[in-house]
Scaffold this motif. Structure first.
Motif: not given
Length: 304
Positions: A255-273
């Motif tokens: 129902h579009g009441i909230s959202y979550q956004l993430s943008i992370q580096q696509a490098t395989a061993d990287c979890g930063t974002g």
């Protein structure tokens, strides 16, 4: 004996009437309680918004917005404007406050006339970035005003006419974090800010948040980018890869009441974002199973 027997059916009947009436009243009340309330887009602006100098707790700017009978009104405190670093607006709080002049809502933004010198009389825009974050953009109309500002702040290397504000009970303003962001991450931070602002404007117009494909196909991203951002990150025309080298996820609740956004580096061993949601607050983090000291994606930045 006979008298008591004759009263029993009457008592039962009256009790039944009371129960039925109570049940009908409760059902009616419950129906009114569960009835969805009408969406009020102006309510998104209402509240106390503040901006603070880096490292300080007392705000130099306090903007209070109210709604009455479908119209917005507000006040802003007096303060002495200053510019620090590469052009971040700061200031020292003054005494008293004045009504905000000529409040008008256009395309999801709130316009008004700036009342503080040396920019008094210039148009300003209050732009929502989420439920807890916003920015005030001052449209400097005369070059003489800009020259005076730079002359009064000789240590500043530029002037960025944007003041980042937070709801009074929210987190500190992004001024310091924006000033300290590494040049390599500007596109990521800009895209997060753009999507948050587009979501706030889409919600203003439609009453719900939207997924990335809808923001793109509806023209909301392009419209927001053209009105609020002078430099646009990545390739906004791509639905699957808007920022090469990064994974973008925009998850919208039912129902579009909230959202979550993430943008992370696509490098395989990287979890930063970078991570955000409908509040507009932006966080930087890394995956729990990734040691930032060993990852080749480490940029020297720490979680904050």
């Amino acid at each position: 004996m006979n008298l008591q027997r004759s009263r029993t059916p009457m008592r039962t009947f009256l009790l039944g009437v009371v129960v039925v009436r109570l049940a009908t009243f409760c059902a009616s009340t419950l129906a009114q309680t569960n009835r969805p309330s009408a969406y009020d887009p102006l309510n998104a602006f209402v509240g106390t918004w503040t901006a603070k100098r880096p490292g300080e707790t007392t705000p130099f700017l306090v903007l209070k917005l109210h709604e009455s009978a479908g119209k917005l009104s507000g006040t802003m405190n007096h303060f002495k404007l200053a510019v620090i670093g590469s052009g971040t607006i700061s200031g020292n709080p003054g005494i008293g406050e004045s009504p905000v002049a000529e409040l008008t809502v256009r395309n999801g933004d709130l316009g008004f006339v700036w009342g503080e010198p040396p920019l008094a009389g210039d148009e300003a825009k209050f732009v929502l970035e989420g439920t807890e974050k916003a920015m005030i953009v001052v449209m400097v109309s005369e070059t003489g005003q800009m020259k005076k500002i730079m002359a009064d702040n000789p240590k500043a290397s530029g002037f960025n006419p944007v003041i980042y504000v937070s709801r009074e009970e929210g987190t500190d303003t992004d001024n310091q974090r924006q000033a300290e962001s590494s040049p390599e991450k500007w596109e990521v931070g800009m895209l997060v800010g753009l999507i948050n602002t587009a979501e706030a404007q889409y919600k203003f117009a439609h009453g719900v948040y939207a997924d990335y494909a809808t923001l793109l196909r509806s023209g909301q991203l392009k419209d927001t980018g053209g009105r609020e951002f002078t430099v646009l990150p990545g390739n906004l025309q791509s639905e699957t890869d808007p920022l090469p080298g990064y994974r973008l996820r925009l998850l919208v609740a039912p129902h579009g009441i909230s959202y979550q956004l993430s943008i992370q580096q696509a490098t395989a061993d990287c979890g930063t974002g970078l991570f955000s949601d409908e509040t507009g607050v932006i966080f930087e983090g890394h995956a729990l199973d990734v040691d930032p000291r060993q990852s080749r994606c480490n940029t020297g930045q720490h979680e904050h």
